[in-house]
Write a protein that holds these residues in place. Structure first.
Motif, PDB file in Angstrom:
ATOM      1  N   VAL A   1       0.843  -1.190   0.000  1.00 32.12           N
ATOM      2  CA  VAL A   1       0.000   0.000   0.000  1.00 32.12           C
ATOM      3  C   VAL A   1       0.882   1.246   0.000  1.00 32.12           C
ATOM      4  O   VAL A   1       1.904   1.294   0.692  1.00 32.12           O
ATOM      5  CB  VAL A   1      -0.921   0.040   1.242  1.00 32.12           C
ATOM      6  N   THR A   2       0.484   2.230  -0.781  1.00 34.38           N
ATOM      7  CA  THR A   2       1.127   3.538  -0.761  1.00 34.38           C
ATOM      8  C   THR A   2       0.102   4.576  -0.335  1.00 34.38           C
ATOM      9  O   THR A   2      -0.957   4.688  -0.959  1.00 34.38           O
ATOM     10  CB  THR A   2       1.702   3.908  -2.142  1.00 34.38           C
ATOM     11  N   LEU A   3       0.406   5.309   0.736  1.00 32.84           N
ATOM     12  CA  LEU A   3      -0.452   6.390   1.212  1.00 32.84           C
ATOM     13  C   LEU A   3       0.250   7.715   0.961  1.00 32.84           C
ATOM     14  O   LEU A   3       1.367   7.938   1.451  1.00 32.84           O
ATOM     15  CB  LEU A   3      -0.728   6.247   2.705  1.00 32.84           C
ATOM     16  N   THR A   4      -0.398   8.597   0.200  1.00 26.56           N
ATOM     17  CA  THR A   4       0.204   9.877  -0.161  1.00 26.56           C
ATOM     18  C   THR A   4      -0.761  11.014   0.141  1.00 26.56           C
ATOM     19  O   THR A   4      -1.890  11.026  -0.372  1.00 26.56           O
ATOM     20  CB  THR A   4       0.566   9.913  -1.660  1.00 26.56           C
ATOM     21  N   GLU A   5      -0.321  11.956   0.967  1.00 23.89           N
ATOM     22  CA  GLU A   5      -1.129  13.149   1.169  1.00 23.89           C
ATOM     23  C   GLU A   5      -0.865  14.107   0.013  1.00 23.89           C
ATOM     24  O   GLU A   5       0.282  14.423  -0.299  1.00 23.89           O
ATOM     25  CB  GLU A   5      -0.781  13.842   2.483  1.00 23.89           C
ATOM     26  N   ILE A   6      -1.938  14.590  -0.622  1.00 21.25           N
ATOM     27  CA  ILE A   6      -1.822  15.557  -1.712  1.00 21.25           C
ATOM     28  C   ILE A   6      -2.015  16.954  -1.127  1.00 21.25           C
ATOM     29  O   ILE A   6      -3.001  17.215  -0.435  1.00 21.25           O
ATOM     30  CB  ILE A   6      -2.868  15.300  -2.808  1.00 21.25           C
ATOM     31  N   ARG A   7      -1.080  17.847  -1.402  1.00 24.43           N
ATOM     32  CA  ARG A   7      -1.112  19.184  -0.817  1.00 24.43           C
ATOM     33  C   ARG A   7      -1.291  20.268  -1.881  1.00 24.43           C
ATOM     34  O   ARG A   7      -1.103  20.038  -3.066  1.00 24.43           O
ATOM     35  CB  ARG A   7       0.165  19.442  -0.023  1.00 24.43           C
ATOM     36  N   ASN A   8      -1.657  21.460  -1.420  1.00 26.89           N
ATOM     37  CA  ASN A   8      -1.753  22.654  -2.261  1.00 26.89           C
ATOM     38  C   ASN A   8      -2.737  22.474  -3.417  1.00 26.89           C
ATOM     39  O   ASN A   8      -2.380  22.601  -4.588  1.00 26.89           O
ATOM     40  CB  ASN A   8      -0.372  23.051  -2.795  1.00 26.89           C
TER      41      ASN A   8
ATOM     42  N   LYS B   1      -2.317  -3.943  -2.586  1.00 27.63           N
ATOM     43  CA  LYS B   1      -3.216  -4.282  -1.483  1.00 27.63           C
ATOM     44  C   LYS B   1      -4.115  -3.105  -1.082  1.00 27.63           C
ATOM     45  O   LYS B   1      -4.715  -3.119  -0.006  1.00 27.63           O
ATOM     46  CB  LYS B   1      -2.408  -4.741  -0.273  1.00 27.63           C
ATOM     47  N   ALA B   2      -4.221  -2.112  -1.946  1.00 27.69           N
ATOM     48  CA  ALA B   2      -5.038  -0.939  -1.621  1.00 27.69           C
ATOM     49  C   ALA B   2      -6.494  -1.324  -1.374  1.00 27.69           C
ATOM     50  O   ALA B   2      -7.118  -0.882  -0.399  1.00 27.69           O
ATOM     51  CB  ALA B   2      -4.945   0.091  -2.736  1.00 27.69           C
ATOM     52  N   ARG B   3      -7.052  -2.170  -2.250  1.00 25.13           N
ATOM     53  CA  ARG B   3      -8.454  -2.586  -2.070  1.00 25.13           C
ATOM     54  C   ARG B   3      -8.624  -3.367  -0.771  1.00 25.13           C
ATOM     55  O   ARG B   3      -9.609  -3.181  -0.056  1.00 25.13           O
ATOM     56  CB  ARG B   3      -8.917  -3.442  -3.247  1.00 25.13           C
ATOM     57  N   ALA B   4      -7.688  -4.245  -0.473  1.00 27.17           N
ATOM     58  CA  ALA B   4      -7.787  -5.054   0.740  1.00 27.17           C
ATOM     59  C   ALA B   4      -7.769  -4.171   1.980  1.00 27.17           C
ATOM     60  O   ALA B   4      -8.506  -4.413   2.945  1.00 27.17           O
ATOM     61  CB  ALA B   4      -6.639  -6.063   0.780  1.00 27.17           C
ATOM     62  N   MET B   5      -6.937  -3.149   1.968  1.00 29.48           N
ATOM     63  CA  MET B   5      -6.887  -2.229   3.097  1.00 29.48           C
ATOM     64  C   MET B   5      -8.190  -1.452   3.221  1.00 29.48           C
ATOM     65  O   MET B   5      -8.768  -1.341   4.313  1.00 29.48           O
ATOM     66  CB  MET B   5      -5.708  -1.271   2.934  1.00 29.48           C
TER      67      MET B   5
ATOM     68  N   ALA C   1      -3.262  -1.073   7.054  1.00 34.33           N
ATOM     69  CA  ALA C   1      -2.343  -1.461   5.974  1.00 34.33           C
ATOM     70  C   ALA C   1      -1.051  -2.071   6.482  1.00 34.33           C
ATOM     71  O   ALA C   1      -0.243  -2.573   5.686  1.00 34.33           O
ATOM     72  CB  ALA C   1      -2.025  -0.241   5.114  1.00 34.33           C
ATOM     73  N   ALA C   2      -0.844  -2.072   7.796  1.00 33.19           N
ATOM     74  CA  ALA C   2       0.453  -2.477   8.358  1.00 33.19           C
ATOM     75  C   ALA C   2       0.863  -3.884   7.934  1.00 33.19           C
ATOM     76  O   ALA C   2       2.037  -4.150   7.671  1.00 33.19           O
ATOM     77  CB  ALA C   2       0.414  -2.375   9.880  1.00 33.19           C
ATOM     78  N   GLU C   3      -0.092  -4.807   7.858  1.00 34.22           N
ATOM     79  CA  GLU C   3       0.273  -6.185   7.526  1.00 34.22           C
ATOM     80  C   GLU C   3       0.800  -6.320   6.103  1.00 34.22           C
ATOM     81  O   GLU C   3       1.474  -7.301   5.773  1.00 34.22           O
ATOM     82  CB  GLU C   3      -0.936  -7.104   7.714  1.00 34.22           C
TER      83      GLU C   3
END
Length: 213
Positions: A34-41, A131-135, A199-201
């Protein structure tokens, strides 16, 4: 008064995730799922039709963006913005650079809609990876199977009892699905930690970006 001093204040805008976001890996070792990205501005304007003016609002939007506004839960991309359904006769305009900020849109919708600037009231999180959907399935009851939740699908839903707007963006360059979540800024840190735990697993890559997904 002689000798009096004036306190200095900083009005720098900071992300609600500044304390929570560490740009590093998290959870299981190895290839992250999993990749988690905060989008800014970004600019985020909510457009809400006035009573009896839905057709006029839709016409004004078509003239402004050259596409029909989403009348059902969808996210529609234009050349420089994304229109995201947010409820009956209302939608978000997500963009960057001020071209579709509240000042720029005011004249276009002056006769048909009320505008609300949500740019600093919401946090935008992009979620991708094998694994985005699984999370996400741990946090939401929405069916995210690609045959049901295709590119452009959207939903006003909840994740871990937190109201969010969820939509599927264009697939990444690797062909994997990309999901986007808008959450109220006051709940963003709590939801971020919940996402990390879910998402840790799978292993998580954490980051932030100035570019819209």
């Amino acid at each position: 008064m002689e000798g009096a001093s004036v306190a200095e204040f900083s009005w720098d805008v900071r992300s609600p995730l500044d304390r929570a976001l560490a740009v590093e890996g998290y959870g299981a070792h190895g290839d992250a799922g999993v990749t988690l990205t905060e989008i800014r501005n970004f600019d985020l304007i909510q457009v809400m039709a006035r009573r009896g003016k839905a057709a006029e609002m839709a016409k004004a939007a078509k003239g402004r963006f050259s596409v029909a506004v989403p009348e059902t839960p969808k996210a529609i991309g234009t050349r420089d913005a994304t229109l995201i359904w947010s409820g009956p006769d209302q939608f978000f305009v997500l963009s960057q650079g001020g071209k579709h900020g509240i000042g720029a849109l005011g004249q276009a919708f002056a006769q048909s809609a009320s505008l609300s600037d949500q740019s600093h009231a919401r946090v935008l999180i992009s979620i991708s990876g094998a694994k985005a959907r699984a999370m996400l399935a741990k946090l939401s009851s929405i069916d995210l199977h690609p045959g049901v939740f295709a590119v452009g699908a959207a939903a006003a839903t909840s994740m871990d009892h937190t109201s969010v707007t969820l939509w599927r963006g264009d697939d990444g360059s690797n062909g994997e699905a990309v999901f986007n979540v808008l959450v109220f800024a006051t709940f963003a840190e709590s939801l971020w930690h919940t996402m990390l735990d879910s998402a840790a697993e799978y292993g998580v890559v954490i980051g932030h970006s100035e570019d819209l997904a």
